[in-house]
Design a protein around this motif. Structure first.
Motif, PDB file in Angstrom:
ATOM      1  N   LEU A   1       0.709  -1.235  -0.016  1.00  0.00           N
ATOM      2  CA  LEU A   1       0.013   0.142   0.020  1.00  0.00           C
ATOM      3  C   LEU A   1       0.703   1.240   0.008  1.00  0.00           C
ATOM      4  O   LEU A   1       1.703   1.395   0.969  1.00  0.00           O
ATOM      5  N   ASN A   2       0.940   1.886  -1.153  1.00  0.00           N
ATOM      6  CA  ASN A   2       1.724   3.129  -1.199  1.00  0.00           C
ATOM      7  C   ASN A   2       1.060   4.096  -1.867  1.00  0.00           C
ATOM      8  O   ASN A   2       0.813   4.479  -2.815  1.00  0.00           O
ATOM      9  N   ASN A   3       0.630   5.311  -0.966  1.00  0.00           N
ATOM     10  CA  ASN A   3       0.195   6.471  -1.444  1.00  0.00           C
ATOM     11  C   ASN A   3      -1.119   6.284  -2.160  1.00  0.00           C
ATOM     12  O   ASN A   3      -1.430   6.710  -3.136  1.00  0.00           O
ATOM     13  N   GLY A   4      -1.989   5.354  -1.616  1.00  0.00           N
ATOM     14  CA  GLY A   4      -3.323   5.106  -2.159  1.00  0.00           C
ATOM     15  C   GLY A   4      -3.407   4.117  -3.369  1.00  0.00           C
ATOM     16  O   GLY A   4      -4.233   3.631  -3.572  1.00  0.00           O
ATOM     17  N   LYS A   5      -2.135   3.586  -3.728  1.00  0.00           N
ATOM     18  CA  LYS A   5      -1.994   2.599  -4.717  1.00  0.00           C
ATOM     19  C   LYS A   5      -1.861   1.221  -4.034  1.00  0.00           C
ATOM     20  O   LYS A   5      -0.680   1.023  -3.462  1.00  0.00           O
ATOM     21  N   GLU A   6      -2.633   0.160  -4.427  1.00  0.00           N
ATOM     22  CA  GLU A   6      -2.570  -1.027  -3.859  1.00  0.00           C
ATOM     23  C   GLU A   6      -1.755  -1.878  -4.896  1.00  0.00           C
ATOM     24  O   GLU A   6      -2.514  -2.194  -5.945  1.00  0.00           O
ATOM     25  N   THR A   7      -1.020  -2.775  -4.490  1.00  0.00           N
ATOM     26  CA  THR A   7      -0.368  -3.767  -5.452  1.00  0.00           C
ATOM     27  C   THR A   7      -0.374  -5.035  -4.780  1.00  0.00           C
ATOM     28  O   THR A   7       0.075  -5.205  -3.737  1.00  0.00           O
ATOM     29  N   LYS A   8      -1.083  -5.945  -5.381  1.00  0.00           N
ATOM     30  CA  LYS A   8      -1.259  -7.301  -4.803  1.00  0.00           C
ATOM     31  C   LYS A   8      -0.696  -8.388  -5.703  1.00  0.00           C
ATOM     32  O   LYS A   8      -0.951  -8.503  -7.041  1.00  0.00           O
ATOM     33  N   LYS A   9       0.197  -9.328  -5.286  1.00  0.00           N
ATOM     34  CA  LYS A   9       0.875 -10.355  -6.079  1.00  0.00           C
ATOM     35  C   LYS A   9       0.369 -11.816  -5.409  1.00  0.00           C
ATOM     36  O   LYS A   9       0.383 -11.817  -3.867  1.00  0.00           O
ATOM     37  N   ALA A  10       0.161 -12.804  -6.358  1.00  0.00           N
ATOM     38  CA  ALA A  10      -0.151 -13.947  -5.560  1.00  0.00           C
ATOM     39  C   ALA A  10       1.081 -14.648  -5.315  1.00  0.00           C
ATOM     40  O   ALA A  10       1.952 -14.479  -6.389  1.00  0.00           O
ATOM     41  N   ILE A  11       1.532 -15.422  -4.456  1.00  0.00           N
ATOM     42  CA  ILE A  11       2.524 -16.142  -4.079  1.00  0.00           C
ATOM     43  C   ILE A  11       2.387 -17.541  -3.584  1.00  0.00           C
ATOM     44  O   ILE A  11       1.243 -17.890  -3.355  1.00  0.00           O
ATOM     45  N   ASP A  12       3.437 -18.109  -3.711  1.00  0.00           N
ATOM     46  CA  ASP A  12       3.461 -19.691  -2.887  1.00  0.00           C
ATOM     47  C   ASP A  12       4.340 -19.640  -1.811  1.00  0.00           C
ATOM     48  O   ASP A  12       4.970 -18.871  -1.280  1.00  0.00           O
ATOM     49  N   ASP A  13       4.384 -20.861  -1.192  1.00  0.00           N
ATOM     50  CA  ASP A  13       5.315 -21.091   0.117  1.00  0.00           C
ATOM     51  C   ASP A  13       6.537 -20.840  -0.094  1.00  0.00           C
ATOM     52  O   ASP A  13       7.217 -20.296   0.848  1.00  0.00           O
ATOM     53  N   THR A  14       7.203 -21.078  -1.204  1.00  0.00           N
ATOM     54  CA  THR A  14       8.469 -20.709  -1.479  1.00  0.00           C
ATOM     55  C   THR A  14       8.853 -19.342  -1.688  1.00  0.00           C
ATOM     56  O   THR A  14       9.722 -18.778  -0.876  1.00  0.00           O
ATOM     57  N   ILE A  15       8.126 -18.460  -2.434  1.00  0.00           N
ATOM     58  CA  ILE A  15       8.044 -16.960  -2.436  1.00  0.00           C
ATOM     59  C   ILE A  15       7.873 -16.297  -0.826  1.00  0.00           C
ATOM     60  O   ILE A  15       8.607 -15.404  -0.494  1.00  0.00           O
ATOM     61  N   PHE A  16       6.937 -17.146  -0.252  1.00  0.00           N
ATOM     62  CA  PHE A  16       6.705 -16.511   1.219  1.00  0.00           C
ATOM     63  C   PHE A  16       7.841 -16.596   2.111  1.00  0.00           C
ATOM     64  O   PHE A  16       8.009 -15.648   2.531  1.00  0.00           O
ATOM     65  N   LYS A  17       8.732 -17.674   1.988  1.00  0.00           N
ATOM     66  CA  LYS A  17       9.681 -17.765   2.922  1.00  0.00           C
ATOM     67  C   LYS A  17      10.921 -16.787   2.418  1.00  0.00           C
ATOM     68  O   LYS A  17      11.499 -16.254   3.443  1.00  0.00           O
TER      69      LYS A  17
END
Length: 271
Positions: free
Chosen positions: A233-249
């Motif tokens: 969340l950056n100055n009103g802009k929301e960026t959302k990315k789908a991830i898996d467990d590997t990226i989560f770690k």
């Protein structure tokens, strides 16, 4: 062993001789929010330990982890006391906007109240992405930070006498309830904090025993990580990315500098 004051200053990159006073408390709260994440990883990992001063130092400072409200605000409370503040911990109940009711899990929010020049203020560094980043007076005056606007109003009900209202910048047009608390319901020993932790871990309506959640303030705004998504969340802009467990770690390390927690060093599995 170094004392909490010294260790905590090292944890957030604060000089040992730097004085903390009410007038610069907002600077300290910003540093806290940037360095120490709000997270429930040990709850999900089933590796939570009893809440004690020693265990909090080990978890948040030595192991470089974060925690939930009862951990973050407690270590903040201990630090404030060591630096000459008049501080008490009190217990509150958050508002569930999805269910349009107070949390069914009960009074599971822990926050700090400090007294300065005969005026009480909420000081809360354990409210996830809703951090005030400033002391909020109990007088009803609006406090503004780069995260939004916040106020506390007195309006007694069976769950408390004060209501926290929030209006997050770029995310909310209207004021919304945050939580309710009673300024006289002081947490006097760690047994209450362990009771709260038990509710968080075991209650079927707990928000924090379902999936991992890690959030932190950074130079861009707010970042929120789960095992399935990464949100900025950056100055009103929301960026959302789908991830898996590997990226989560990997993101735990790269974005939050969390390299170990509970059983993470040997195994990390989420349903």
């Amino acid at each position: 062993m170094k004392n909490l004051n010294t260790l905590f200053r090292q944890r957030i990159g604060m000089l040992s001789h730097e004085t903390i006073q009410f007038d610069n408390l907002d600077v300290f709260l910003e540093r806290f929010a940037r360095e120490i994440p709000f997270e429930n990883l040990c709850v999900i990992d089933n590796s939570a330990r009893n809440i004690t001063k020693e265990n909090l130092i080990n978890k948040i400072i030595t192991r470089n982890e974060g925690g939930l409200c009862y951990e973050l605000n407690t270590i903040l409370h201990l630090f404030l006391i060591e630096n000459g503040f008049t501080s008490t911990l009190v217990r509150g109940r958050t508002y569930d906007h999805n269910e349009k009711q107070w949390s069914a899990a009960g009074k599971t929010h822990i926050l700090n109240l400090i007294t300065h020049e005969d005026q009480q203020y909420v000081v809360d560094t354990g409210f996830g992405a809703n951090l005030p980043l400033r002391p909020i007076p109990l007088s009803g005056s609006v406090v503004e930070s780069h995260n939004g606007e916040f106020r506390v109003e007195k309006n007694r009900s069976k769950d408390g006498e004060y209501f926290l209202y929030i209006r997050l910048k770029h995310r909310q047009e209207d004021w919304k309830l945050g939580y309710i608390f009673d300024s006289t319901e002081e947490v006097k020993d760690f047994s209450v904090l362990n009771e709260v932790q038990k509710l968080i871990i075991e209650h079927p309506e707990s928000r924090f025993n379902k999936k991992p959640l890690v959030t932190k303030v950074n130079e861009r705004g707010i970042i929120i990580l789960t095992n399935t998504s990464f949100i900025e969340l950056n100055n009103g802009k929301e960026t959302k990315k789908a991830i898996d467990d590997t990226i989560f770690k990997k993101m735990l390390i790269n974005e939050f500098n969390i390299r170990t927690f509970g059983n993470f060093s040997s195994k990390l599995e989420f349903n």
